[in-house]
Design a protein around this motif. Structure first.
Motif, mmCIF file in Angstrom:
data_model
loop_
_atom_site.group_PDB
_atom_site.id
_atom_site.type_symbol
_atom_site.label_atom_id
_atom_site.label_comp_id
_atom_site.label_asym_id
_atom_site.label_seq_id
_atom_site.Cartn_x
_atom_site.Cartn_y
_atom_site.Cartn_z
ATOM 1 N N GLU A 1 -3.726 53.920 9.282
ATOM 2 C CA GLU A 1 -3.331 53.990 10.690
ATOM 3 C C GLU A 1 -4.258 54.859 11.510
ATOM 4 N N GLN A 2 -4.828 55.828 10.828
ATOM 5 C CA GLN A 2 -5.592 56.802 11.611
ATOM 6 C C GLN A 2 -6.682 57.406 10.754
ATOM 7 N N ALA A 3 -7.800 57.699 11.393
ATOM 8 C CA ALA A 3 -8.889 58.386 10.712
ATOM 9 C C ALA A 3 -9.162 59.694 11.418
ATOM 10 N N ALA A 4 -9.696 60.655 10.655
ATOM 11 C CA ALA A 4 -10.018 61.945 11.247
ATOM 12 C C ALA A 4 -11.360 62.392 10.718
ATOM 13 N N VAL A 5 -12.113 63.072 11.577
ATOM 14 C CA VAL A 5 -13.403 63.623 11.157
ATOM 15 C C VAL A 5 -13.555 64.997 11.794
ATOM 16 N N THR A 6 -14.039 65.946 11.019
ATOM 17 C CA THR A 6 -14.258 67.301 11.504
ATOM 18 C C THR A 6 -15.668 67.710 11.124
ATOM 19 N N VAL A 7 -16.415 68.129 12.155
ATOM 20 C CA VAL A 7 -17.789 68.569 11.928
ATOM 21 C C VAL A 7 -17.882 70.009 12.376
ATOM 22 N N THR A 8 -18.351 70.850 11.459
ATOM 23 C CA THR A 8 -18.600 72.246 11.811
ATOM 24 C C THR A 8 -20.106 72.413 11.938
ATOM 25 N N PHE A 9 -20.529 72.955 13.055
ATOM 26 C CA PHE A 9 -21.965 73.049 13.302
ATOM 27 C C PHE A 9 -22.273 74.341 14.042
ATOM 28 N N SER A 10 -23.536 74.707 13.974
ATOM 29 C CA SER A 10 -23.990 75.842 14.775
ATOM 30 C C SER A 10 -24.680 75.279 16.010
ATOM 31 N N GLY A 11 -24.294 75.797 17.186
ATOM 32 C CA GLY A 11 -24.843 75.300 18.432
ATOM 33 C C GLY A 11 -26.173 75.938 18.768
ATOM 34 N N ASP B 1 -26.579 78.141 20.716
ATOM 35 C CA ASP B 1 -26.378 79.585 20.868
ATOM 36 C C ASP B 1 -26.120 80.279 19.536
ATOM 37 N N ASP B 2 -26.347 79.536 18.422
ATOM 38 C CA ASP B 2 -26.189 80.057 17.065
ATOM 39 C C ASP B 2 -24.746 80.396 16.719
ATOM 40 N N GLN B 3 -23.793 80.028 17.577
ATOM 41 C CA GLN B 3 -22.383 80.230 17.273
ATOM 42 C C GLN B 3 -21.881 79.009 16.494
ATOM 43 N N SER B 4 -20.841 79.209 15.730
ATOM 44 C CA SER B 4 -20.308 78.123 14.909
ATOM 45 C C SER B 4 -19.135 77.468 15.612
ATOM 46 N N TYR B 5 -19.160 76.151 15.667
ATOM 47 C CA TYR B 5 -18.112 75.397 16.351
ATOM 48 C C TYR B 5 -17.611 74.301 15.433
ATOM 49 N N THR B 6 -16.392 73.932 15.701
ATOM 50 C CA THR B 6 -15.794 72.841 14.924
ATOM 51 C C THR B 6 -15.255 71.806 15.886
ATOM 52 N N VAL B 7 -15.735 70.571 15.707
ATOM 53 C CA VAL B 7 -15.244 69.484 16.539
ATOM 54 C C VAL B 7 -14.420 68.563 15.666
ATOM 55 N N ALA C 1 -9.632 64.308 20.649
ATOM 56 C CA ALA C 1 -10.699 65.221 20.253
ATOM 57 C C ALA C 1 -10.366 66.633 20.683
ATOM 58 N N SER C 2 -10.915 67.577 19.924
ATOM 59 C CA SER C 2 -10.811 68.994 20.310
ATOM 60 C C SER C 2 -12.053 69.696 19.800
ATOM 61 N N LEU C 3 -12.345 70.794 20.459
ATOM 62 C CA LEU C 3 -13.496 71.605 20.058
ATOM 63 C C LEU C 3 -13.056 73.048 20.068
ATOM 64 N N SER C 4 -13.384 73.743 19.016
ATOM 65 C CA SER C 4 -12.992 75.155 18.951
ATOM 66 C C SER C 4 -14.099 75.941 18.274
ATOM 67 N N GLN C 5 -14.084 77.211 18.541
ATOM 68 C CA GLN C 5 -14.982 78.067 17.778
ATOM 69 C C GLN C 5 -14.426 78.170 16.365
ATOM 70 N N THR C 6 -15.305 78.084 15.441
ATOM 71 C CA THR C 6 -14.862 78.048 14.051
ATOM 72 C C THR C 6 -14.056 79.304 13.728
ATOM 73 N N ASP D 1 -7.843 79.909 16.405
ATOM 74 C CA ASP D 1 -6.599 79.168 16.244
ATOM 75 C C ASP D 1 -6.475 78.062 17.285
ATOM 76 N N GLU D 2 -6.878 78.411 18.495
ATOM 77 C CA GLU D 2 -6.706 77.463 19.596
ATOM 78 C C GLU D 2 -8.044 76.807 19.939
ATOM 79 N N PRO D 3 -8.032 75.529 20.189
ATOM 80 C CA PRO D 3 -9.278 74.859 20.612
ATOM 81 C C PRO D 3 -9.722 75.354 21.994
ATOM 82 N N MET D 4 -11.011 75.391 22.180
ATOM 83 C CA MET D 4 -11.540 75.807 23.477
ATOM 84 C C MET D 4 -11.614 74.619 24.436
ATOM 85 N N VAL D 5 -11.702 73.430 23.929
ATOM 86 C CA VAL D 5 -11.770 72.233 24.776
ATOM 87 C C VAL D 5 -10.909 71.158 24.121
#
Lengths: 745, 65
Positions: free
Chosen positions: A70-80, A82-88, A100-105, A108-112
């Motif tokens: 029914e549903q698929a999910a993908v999570t990518v953790t990357f360094s931007g 700015d060398d900070q780590s983010y998880t989309v 979709a959501s984007l948060s700093q790795t 707790d709460e997504p930033m976008v």
């Protein structure tokens, strides 16, 4: 950007995909047979980052969900960048709906939140979009030469912003030119409208002056109307007065007293004077004043009455004088009155009587003395010796001691003197007697006069109580008075209408005729005034219409002036706007010239830099065989063949070498992108780049991948198999029959 | 030549700042025009430069956000 972790569920063929603790530098080798999921791994990275893959657009993501799920999910953790780590994190259901959501790795709460917001945030963090990623950092299995769009090249060169701005300014110039053309057309139209309007500068002033003149004329006509109304009212008032007073005058009869006649005549006269004053105030010629005949008759009547009045005044004065003479009215000292005259006569009579008595005595004495002295002288003359004579001499000597006979003539002279005195006294006595008689006669006459005067006064008083005719009749019968004859004559001629019924009837008929004539004249004058009022009213009405028309014309002219001013203001505004637009165009034209020049220089230097990089990278992938490359502005590559001792076209090169050179070009583009994004480390994905490579070339190319660039530190490489994998490489093997791939570093 | 002995090709990869490139280019162009054009309107040209710099900065700021 470095991929730090990749996790997915129900995505493509994978039930579970979990790659964590991935090395940030080095090669990540994905190997496996066809359909084993190698490409699905890098597709998962692409889906996580950009919400789509090379083969699936955003609207086709339902196909990314594992069959039957029914549903698929993908999570990518990357360094931007700015060398900070983010998880989309992205979720896709079987219907293709995405989340979709984007948060700093670690947060707790997504930033976008939300697909679009996450896409934008990832773009900002990565520094490149999907297309740029696909054309620089992702080398597909079947790459074309160059393989980068002009837009991407421009972005990498830094020209995109300048070129985009130049295009925007060019568009603005086109807009301004269109607006100028539109403004010119509007100005032309406005000029035509202004010409049609044909505004005359003096027109409004002329209309206003005409309007003011008409208003003044209207005011004058109003004053004229008021004057006519006032004239008519005053005329009517005066006429009513004349009618009324003349009517009262016509009511006079034989029984009316002179005062009544005079009073009514005076009232008529005053009314006529009032009419004259009205006409004079209204500047009517005296000849045109109505009631001329009535006025003449009234004046004549007034004169007649004045004569009667004069007679009556004479009668009254006469009576007054008689009364004063009689002493009935006190009078001034010296005025001749009956009492004073009588007193004077009585006094004079008494005086004469006394003087006559004294004179008689003196005459007697003088006569005696004369006779005695004459007798004594005669005795002495003729009988001097006689006794009597002797007796006389001593007496004479007593009187005159120096008496001597010689003085006898003197004695006779004295005797004569006495006799003369006696004679004179007798004469005077006679005169006094005569005066006394006169006085007595005068007193008798006064008495008689008193009776006459009293009778006259009585008659006058009786006449005054009678009607005028009777009064005049009685007065003319008086015997005394200078006015009697005049009054009698007046009564026969001028005053006859007052005294005689027939004459009075005739006079009244004439007066009535004059009154009727006056009425007719008044009616004519009233008609003329009414005609003048009507003419004034008509003139007023015409002026009112004229003023209304002028007011309307003024308002219309004002509206035209306002329209003219508005259009001229609009023209001025359009001219100012044209000037501003022209200035904007001039500024933008210069700006575009400068931008194009800067773009050209930037492009040239970027291409030089890119060619320099490719020229240095190509030998690394060709084992030094192609050190000299010629790359044009479209990144068309020509290699210098030492065998042919010339540059050969790309098509003339063997497929293996061509792919090696393309790999060098792609690495150059990736480096350019990494350099454009910043100084952060960058990953690159190469999907089976070594298909046409032999093992030696694969080994050397793998070795060269990490040496090409300091920034491209994480290299994802997909291949069927890796015989040349080194110990430091992360090697992930995908199996066709497995639906999960797990790695934890 | 051994490729492995070559220096890293990424060294010195020049990525130019478009803002700086434009500033330098425009000033050089203006200097040249000023010295060659008899009726050169420097105010107009400086306005054009200011316009571009302002808009470029705005675009770059927008892209960063």
């Amino acid at each position: 950007m470095i991929i730090q972790a990749l996790q997915a569920e129900n995505l493509f063929k994978f039930k579970k995909l979990s790659l964590t603790g991935l090395p940030t530098a080095g090669r990540i080798l994905l190997s496996g047979p066809n359909e084993s999921g190698k490409t699905a791994v890098v597709e998962a990275i692409c889906l996580g980052l950009f919400g789509r893959t090379a083969s699936l657009e955003a609207s086709q993501l339902a196909k990314a969900v594992k069959w039957g799920e029914e549903q698929a999910a993908v999570t990518v953790t990357f360094s931007g960048s700015d060398d900070q780590s983010y998880t989309v994190c992205r979720y896709v259901d079987a219907k293709g709906h995405g989340q979709a959501s984007l948060s700093q790795t670690g947060a707790d709460e997504p930033m976008v939140k939300g697909v679009e917001a996450v896409d934008q945030a990832v773009l900002a963090l990565a520094g490149f979009d999907f297309q740029q990623y696909m054309e620089t950092l992702f080398l597909a299995q079947n790459p074309r030469e160059g393989s980068a769009r002009e837009e991407t090249i421009q972005t990498l060169a830094g020209v995109a912003d300048l070129d985009g701005l130049a295009n925007a300014l060019t568009a603005e110039m086109a807009t301004s030119e269109a607006e100028i053309a539109q403004g010119d057309a509007q100005v032309e139209q406005l000029q035509a409208q202004l010409a049609d309007l044909n505004l005359q500068e003096e027109a409004l002033g002329t209309l206003e002056r005409e309007r003011d003149a008409a208003v003044e004329q209207l005011a004058a006509v109003d004053r004229e109307i008021d004057r006519w109304q006032l004239f008519a009212a005053e005329m009517q008032g005066a006429a009513d007065g004349i009618e009324s007073h003349t009517g009262r005058l016509l009511q006079c009869g034989l029984e009316s007293g002179l005062e009544a006649w005079q009073s009514r005549v005076k009232s008529v006269g005053q009314a006529l004077v009032g009419m004259d004053a009205v006409c004079q105030r209204h500047h009517v010629e005296m000849d045109a004043v109505p009631g001329a005949a009535l006025r003449k008759a009234t004046e004549d009547l007034g004169k007649r009455l004045s004569r009667a009045t004069a007679f009556m005044e004479e009668v009254a004065s006469h009576r007054y004088g008689l009364a004063v003479w009689l002493g009935e009215i006190p009078s001034k000292e010296g005025t001749d009155t009956l009492h004073r005259t009588q007193s004077q006569r009585h006094e004079q009579l008494l005086y004469c009587a006394k003087r006559r008595q004294r004179t008689g005595l003196m005459v007697t004495i003088a006569l005696l003395l004369g006779l005695l002295l004459g007798a004594a002288g005669g005795l002495l003359q003729f009988q001097p010796e006689s006794n009597l004579a002797s007796m006389i001499v001593p007496l004479l000597k007593m009187v005159y001691p120096a008496w001597d006979a010689a003085l006898l003539p003197v004695l006779f002279g004295v005797a004569v003197v006495f006799l003369l005195l006696a004679t004179n006294g007798a004469g005077r006595n006679f005169g006094l007697r005569k005066k006394m008689v006169e006085h007595e006669q005068a007193l008798a006459a006064l008495k008689a006069r008193e009776a006459v005067v009293r009778q006259m006064i009585q008659n006058m008083d009786a006449a005054a109580k009678e009607s005028l005719p009777r009064q005049v009749e009685k007065l003319v019968q008086l015997e005394e008075g200078e006015w009697v004859a005049g009054l009698a004559e007046w009564a026969k001629e001028e005053g006859l209408f007052l005294l005689d019924a027939k004459a009075q009837q005739k006079f009244m008929a004439q007066l009535q005729g004059h009154l009727e004539t006056f009425r007719q004249e008044m009616a004519a004058d009233a008609a003329e005034i009414a005609a003048q009022q009507a003419a004034s009213q008509q003139a007023r009405q015409q002026l009112g219409v004229t003023i209304e028309q002028l007011e309307a014309a003024i308002e219309q002219e004002k509206a035209r002036r306002a329209q003219d001013a508005a259009w001229r203001a609009e023209c001025a505004a359009l001219a100012a706007e044209r000037l501003r637009q022209s200035h904007q165009i001039a500024v933008r034209r210069i700006a575009c010239t400068l931008l194009r020049g800067a773009c050209k220089g930037l492009s040239i230097r970027f291409n030089q830099e890119l060619r320099r990089f490719i020229a240095k990278a190509a030998p690394l992938f060709t084992q030094g065989r192609y050190q000299h490359l010629r790359i044009d502005e479209q990144l068309q590559v020509a290699a210098f063949s030492t065998a042919k001792n010339d540059f050969v076209d790309f098509d003339e090169i063997s497929t293996g070498v061509r792919y090696q050179l393309l790999l060098a070009v792609r690495m150059a583009l990736a480096q350019a992108l990494a350099a454009r994004v910043g100084r952060a480390q960058q990953f690159i994905v190469l999907d089976e780049p070594f298909v046409f490579f032999d093992r030696q070339r694969i080994r050397e190319s793998l070795d060269a991948l990490l040496r090409v660039s300091d920034q491209i530190s994480q290299v994802w490489v997909i291949a069927q198999e890796y015989e040349a994998a080194l110990a430091e490489d992360l090697h992930l093997s995908c199996l066709t029959e497995e639906d999960s791939l797990v790695y934890q570093g | 030549m051994n490729p492995q002995e070559k220096s890293n090709p990424s060294e010195g990869f020049q990525v130019e700042d478009p803002l700086a490139v434009f500033t330098a280019f425009s000033q050089e162009e203006i200097r040249r025009w000023r010295s060659t054009e008899p009726e050169f309107d420097e105010e107009l040209h400086q306005e054009a430069v200011s316009l571009v710099l302002g808009r470029l900065k705005q675009r770059l700021d927008t892209a960063k956000r």
